[in-house]
Design a protein around this motif. Structure first.
Motif, PDB file in Angstrom:
ATOM      1  N   ARG A  83      20.505 -73.299  41.151  1.00 39.18           N
ATOM      2  CA  ARG A  83      21.948 -73.197  41.407  1.00 39.18           C
ATOM      3  C   ARG A  83      22.243 -73.621  42.855  1.00 39.18           C
ATOM      4  O   ARG A  83      23.233 -74.294  43.120  1.00 39.18           O
ATOM      5  N   ASP A 125      22.786 -69.778  34.642  1.00 44.12           N
ATOM      6  CA  ASP A 125      23.298 -68.852  35.662  1.00 44.12           C
ATOM      7  C   ASP A 125      22.622 -67.483  35.652  1.00 44.12           C
ATOM      8  O   ASP A 125      22.909 -66.658  36.506  1.00 44.12           O
ATOM      9  N   HIS A 155      33.027 -71.070  27.216  1.00 51.61           N
ATOM     10  CA  HIS A 155      34.253 -71.634  27.814  1.00 51.61           C
ATOM     11  C   HIS A 155      35.263 -72.092  26.759  1.00 51.61           C
ATOM     12  O   HIS A 155      36.206 -72.809  27.084  1.00 51.61           O
TER      13      HIS A 155
HETATM   14 MG    MG Z   1      28.038 -72.217  34.071  1.00 50.95          MG
END
Ligand code: MG
Ligand code: DAT
Length: 140
Positions: free
Chosen positions: A87, A120, A54
């Motif tokens: 998740r 993820d 990110h």
């Molecule tokens: Mg993530």
């Protein structure tokens, strides 16, 4: 589906509000086993590496500040389909979109201060676990 492992972080907003036990209760109730766990204060370097994907996003600076603002609890969770299951148990990134009963719906303060991290995919889970745990710290 075989037994799988995922990496979890109980984030600074959770440790600050003494919510790690309440979150672990949700994790265990979902059938995920905590096979490694430690409380650390992340360094800036650790947070920048961890969230490197990110680094060009506008929220990166604020994300690193937040993740290093208080202790976190890093964990390895094990179970059937553990990556997708955790998740689901965490809920959507933005708590406004998270389903009732999920960790983020129950506890998150905002999209940034959202109480928990979960890997993820299988490849990121392996990388994230290796960043924080030696093999002999994981007891399945
Ligand atoms: Mg993530
Ligand atoms: P997730 O944690 O659900 O995998 P992500 O990988 O897209 O979500 O983002 C990582 C973290 O970055 C997220 O948990 C909180 C922060 N974040 C994501 N989007 C954000 C935004 N729009 N504003 C502020 N922080 C954000």
């Amino acid at each position: 589906m075989a037994l799988e492992r995922t990496f979890s972080i109980l984030k600074p907003d959770a440790t600050r509000r003494n919510l790690t036990g309440a979150i672990n209760a949700i994790i265990e109730k979902a059938g995920l086993r905590i096979v490694a766990q430690k409380r650390i204060h992340m360094t800036r370097g650790q947070a920048e590496t961890f969230y490197g994907v990110h680094k060009d996003r506008p929220f990166f600076g604020e994300l690193v500040e937040f993740m290093t603002s208080a202790p976190v609890v890093v964990q390895v969770l094990e179970g059937e389909n553990a990556i997708a299951k955790y998740r689901e148990v965490m809920g959507a990134t933005n708590p406004a979109n998270a389903a009732p009963g999920t960790i983020r719906k129950e506890f998150a303060l905002s999209v940034g201060e959202n109480s928990a991290h979960g890997s993820d995919a299988a490849e990121t889970a392996a990388q994230e676990i290796a960043q924080f745990f030696a093999g002999n710290e994981i007891v399945g």
